[in-house]
Design a protein around this motif. Sequence first.
Motif, PDB file in Angstrom:
ATOM      1  N   VAL A   4       0.786  -1.039  -0.040  1.00 16.40           N
ATOM      2  CA  VAL A   4       0.075  -0.008   0.091  1.00 16.40           C
ATOM      3  C   VAL A   4       0.918   1.370   0.105  1.00 16.40           C
ATOM      4  CG1 VAL A   4      -1.919   1.303   1.304  1.00 16.40           C
ATOM      5  CG2 VAL A   4      -1.940  -1.295   1.218  1.00 16.40           C
ATOM      6  N   GLU A   5       0.568   1.979  -1.123  1.00 16.32           N
ATOM      7  CA  GLU A   5       1.468   3.484  -0.906  1.00 16.32           C
ATOM      8  C   GLU A   5       0.529   4.600  -0.798  1.00 16.32           C
ATOM      9  OE1 GLU A   5       3.354   3.242  -4.938  1.00 16.32           O
ATOM     10  OE2 GLU A   5       4.704   1.554  -4.394  1.00 16.32           O
ATOM     11  N   GLU A   7       0.562   9.127  -1.075  1.00 20.96           N
ATOM     12  CA  GLU A   7       1.739  10.407  -1.474  1.00 20.96           C
ATOM     13  C   GLU A   7       1.928  11.196  -0.190  1.00 20.96           C
ATOM     14  OE1 GLU A   7       2.575  11.368  -4.486  1.00 20.96           O
ATOM     15  OE2 GLU A   7       1.646   9.570  -5.093  1.00 20.96           O
ATOM     16  N   PRO A   8       3.465  11.155  -0.139  1.00 18.23           N
ATOM     17  CA  PRO A   8       4.058  12.128   0.861  1.00 18.23           C
ATOM     18  C   PRO A   8       3.143  13.299   1.198  1.00 18.23           C
ATOM     19  CG  PRO A   8       5.878  11.117  -0.379  1.00 18.23           C
ATOM     20  CD  PRO A   8       4.492  10.934  -1.363  1.00 18.23           C
ATOM     21  N   GLY A   9       2.909  13.588   2.510  1.00 17.25           N
ATOM     22  CA  GLY A   9       2.163  14.563   2.956  1.00 17.25           C
ATOM     23  C   GLY A   9       0.903  14.513   3.137  1.00 17.25           C
ATOM     24  N   THR A  10       0.360  13.248   2.797  1.00 14.32           N
ATOM     25  CA  THR A  10      -1.112  13.004   2.878  1.00 14.32           C
ATOM     26  C   THR A  10      -1.039  11.995   4.133  1.00 14.32           C
ATOM     27  OG1 THR A  10      -1.122  10.953   1.369  1.00 14.32           O
ATOM     28  CG2 THR A  10      -1.421  13.064   0.617  1.00 14.32           C
ATOM     29  N   PRO A  11      -2.410  11.626   4.551  1.00 14.93           N
ATOM     30  CA  PRO A  11      -2.469  10.943   5.951  1.00 14.93           C
ATOM     31  C   PRO A  11      -1.933   9.540   5.673  1.00 14.93           C
ATOM     32  CG  PRO A  11      -4.511  12.300   5.610  1.00 14.93           C
ATOM     33  CD  PRO A  11      -3.733  12.323   4.356  1.00 14.93           C
ATOM     34  N   PHE A  12      -1.505   8.949   6.477  1.00 12.75           N
ATOM     35  CA  PHE A  12      -0.877   7.491   6.641  1.00 12.75           C
ATOM     36  C   PHE A  12      -2.282   6.749   6.422  1.00 12.75           C
ATOM     37  CE2 PHE A  12      -0.117   3.769   9.034  1.00 12.75           C
ATOM     38  CZ  PHE A  12       0.936   3.123   8.238  1.00 12.75           C
ATOM     39  N   PRO A  13      -2.413   5.640   5.217  1.00 13.75           N
ATOM     40  CA  PRO A  13      -3.589   4.976   5.176  1.00 13.75           C
ATOM     41  C   PRO A  13      -3.642   3.667   5.815  1.00 13.75           C
ATOM     42  CG  PRO A  13      -2.220   4.705   3.084  1.00 13.75           C
ATOM     43  CD  PRO A  13      -1.405   5.422   4.169  1.00 13.75           C
ATOM     44  N   PRO A  25       0.716  -2.246   7.190  1.00 12.96           N
ATOM     45  CA  PRO A  25       1.627  -1.001   6.874  1.00 12.96           C
ATOM     46  C   PRO A  25       1.313  -0.311   5.549  1.00 12.96           C
ATOM     47  CG  PRO A  25       2.714  -3.171   6.111  1.00 12.96           C
ATOM     48  CD  PRO A  25       1.236  -3.440   7.002  1.00 12.96           C
ATOM     49  N   ALA A  26       2.192   0.681   5.456  1.00 16.35           N
ATOM     50  CA  ALA A  26       2.019   1.405   4.312  1.00 16.35           C
ATOM     51  C   ALA A  26       3.003   2.218   4.032  1.00 16.35           C
ATOM     52  CB  ALA A  26       0.599   2.476   4.199  1.00 16.35           C
ATOM     53  N   TRP A  27       3.566   2.646   2.682  1.00 12.60           N
ATOM     54  CA  TRP A  27       4.665   3.001   2.164  1.00 12.60           C
ATOM     55  C   TRP A  27       4.564   4.548   1.404  1.00 12.60           C
ATOM     56  CZ3 TRP A  27       9.284   0.798   3.608  1.00 12.60           C
ATOM     57  CH2 TRP A  27       9.263  -0.563   4.162  1.00 12.60           C
ATOM     58  N   PRO A  28       5.491   5.489   1.930  1.00 17.05           N
ATOM     59  CA  PRO A  28       5.441   6.707   1.150  1.00 17.05           C
ATOM     60  C   PRO A  28       5.785   6.276  -0.350  1.00 17.05           C
ATOM     61  CG  PRO A  28       6.614   7.181   3.101  1.00 17.05           C
ATOM     62  CD  PRO A  28       6.212   5.664   3.048  1.00 17.05           C
ATOM     63  N   ALA A  29       4.826   6.779  -1.399  1.00 22.46           N
ATOM     64  CA  ALA A  29       5.150   6.251  -2.697  1.00 22.46           C
ATOM     65  C   ALA A  29       6.572   6.802  -3.150  1.00 22.46           C
ATOM     66  CB  ALA A  29       3.835   6.704  -3.553  1.00 22.46           C
ATOM     67  N   PRO A  30       7.267   5.884  -3.871  1.00 27.78           N
ATOM     68  CA  PRO A  30       8.397   6.756  -4.536  1.00 27.78           C
ATOM     69  C   PRO A  30       8.024   7.715  -5.681  1.00 27.78           C
ATOM     70  CG  PRO A  30       8.197   4.307  -5.000  1.00 27.78           C
ATOM     71  CD  PRO A  30       7.039   4.662  -4.009  1.00 27.78           C
TER      72      PRO A  30
END
Length: 783
Positions: A4-5, A7-13, A25-30
């Motif tokens: 699960v990715e 966008e950096p700066g958006t809430p952790f999903p 878990p979820a990851w900041p999208a590269p």
Amino acid sequence: MGIVEYEPGTPFPGEIGRTTDESSPAWPAPIRAKKDAPNVLTIVLDDTGFGQLGCYGGPIATPNFDALAVNGVRYNNMHTTALCSPSRSCIVTGRNHHSNGMAAITELASGYPGYNGVIPFENGFLSEMLLEQGYNTFMVGKWHLTPSNQETAAGPYTRWPLARGFERFYGFLGGDTSQWYPDLVYDNHQVDPPKTPEEGYHLTDDLIDKSMQFITDARQVDPEKPFHLHLCFGATHAPHHVPREWADKYAGQFDDGWDAYREKTFARQKKLGIIPPDTELSRHDPDVPEWDSLPEPARRLASRMMEVYAGFLEHTDHHLGRLLDYLRGEGLLENTIVMVISDNGASAEGGPTGTTNEAQFFNNAQEPLEESLALIDEIGGPAHFNHYPWGWSWAGNTPFRRWKRETYRGGSTDPFIVSWPAGITARGEVRTQYAHIIDMVPTLLDLLEVKPPAAIRGVTQSPLQGVSFADTLNDPAAPTRHHTQYFEMLGHRAIYHDGWRAVCPWPGPSFTEAGMPFGQPISAEKLSELDATGWELYRVASDPAENHNLAGERRDILIAMIATWYVEAGKYGVMPVDGSGLARMVVEKPLVSVPRDRYSYRPDTQSVPFFAGPRVLNRPHSITAAVEIPERGAEGVLLCQGSAAGGYSLFVKDGKLHYVHNYVGRALYTVSSPEILPTGTHDLRFEFEPTGPPDLKAGKGTPGRMQLYVDGALVADAEAPVTVPFALNPGVLTCGANPGSPVTPEYTSPFRFTGTIREVTVDVSGELLSDPEAELRAHMARQ
């Protein structure tokens, strides 16, 4: 469950519980580029005129540049600032050069916002923009965008390439360098060339190798990731260095002179459609002698200098072909946007006669014709720093008048090629729409469907000042969107507006007509006088070579154009108008470190640029090396500065201490100890004691007594009847070795010292004598 990715700066999903078994878990999208995003290759030539490439009617074979033109479009109305650093700043930012603080080259910075040589961070680079779009970004070749006082190992590094959006860098930071022995920086550190000239080294070859390596390194990890390569050749800036066989290909081809070159190139340009069929060739320049008026030996020398230049340009084209073949073989060329530009018109820095060593020109020590002729077979080789005479500069800008540094079209109109087989349907066509290099960034962003970022690394961005010409690539009838453009370079001013061009030349239309040389200051009174009577007006839509001055007939248009120039100047930070070179050179500037009388150096450290080292010329000084000589003896360089073009070296050879002063490549003055140095620790000292005044205007630095001391005892002395009067270029200082071109033929580079050097100290206590005019020429030669 897949990754699960977000966008950096958006809430952790994901979910966060007390432990991982009740969390997800979820990851900041590269950052990833758009699918099938094109690669971007910007190629910057240096001092290449409008009439030199084959596809622009020039007589020099450039099949690979020509092939790009065949697979894309050529523009005949693209403009630059007429000088190096200013143009390069526009190419990478999309803003005007004064907005970038780059009114001139970095070495001529002065304390005004448009002139300080410091590109503001709010003017983001294309590399920074594309990095945020998922691109790999590579800078290879000439940079010349860092303030000159920041080009040292002390930094700061905030305006080096790696700090301005480039992930990799390989090239040189300054304005010029030897093609055989370049001053190389790899990422953020200095390196030696991988081979010697004897082993086949040449900078152009090396730059292409590194370009392919950078792309390959990245693609073997992520083959889908696009790249932006900013490839800036040292060619065809002086020194014109090339293997002899390339120059020999042009033997005899320029024996009929620069006037004949212009006529033939002009005819080819018409045939190719590069210029309109009714274009008139610009006048014979008053500063250029008639070819037939030159004595035969002078013609022979000038011809050879042009043969070397032609070989240099074809050699560059050949190695560009290696890169294009590589991209083609990797299946990348089809979807690569290629833009080719020169930073300004052909250069006149070789002076009226040309030179085998630019150091002689800016040291007022030009060799006589017979000495130049004695070296004719060596021109272009590692021992010389050659530049052709300005008759070839004028010819290289056919059909326009004048040359680099001046805002007539010869200095500011350049070849420009765009190729993108996957995105441009046009093939081999010529575009006539007006454009300026500030338009390159907006056009590329338009083609990539990328909006200019509002902020880069937290810094709010200024608006782009160029406009996109993307619609002209496939539509020859698309209207020009760039309607008005100002020019200012060292007091030489111009303004374009919808087919009209007004020019206010400074110091005049030519040096002959002005009765004064380049680089003169402009007072407020003089500026008013120039605004009243100094402007010329041309209808370039029908008179592209600026032959018919309409200032008297269309005074209404001229007055409006002058007013528009001042509006643009106020908008982009052009004021105050400064025609001087000398005043900018001598004005106090921030230094790398506070001035001092003692400088200490150690071996195996980075070389020190000339402007950041001790100024030893024309003053009493000493060099003291604290060394240890092992039982087996030792040899090598203790401290040196310069190259075969001029400099000095303190070294040990055959067990004895030696010092040599290389006077601008024309004479060697040496002093040597009579006895072999004993083993153990010693202080080895050289002292220079002036014995008379310099004659700087005649190219003669202070004569003096050269003295060698071992542990405080005088062991040898000799007289130097003349020394380098002002500047060493190349002029890096190195402790423990002589990398690159050897200062003296008494040893072969790098001649590293085989004993132990604890420290070398240079003491420059005493009055410094200088020639600011010579310093100006030195810096201008490095544009």
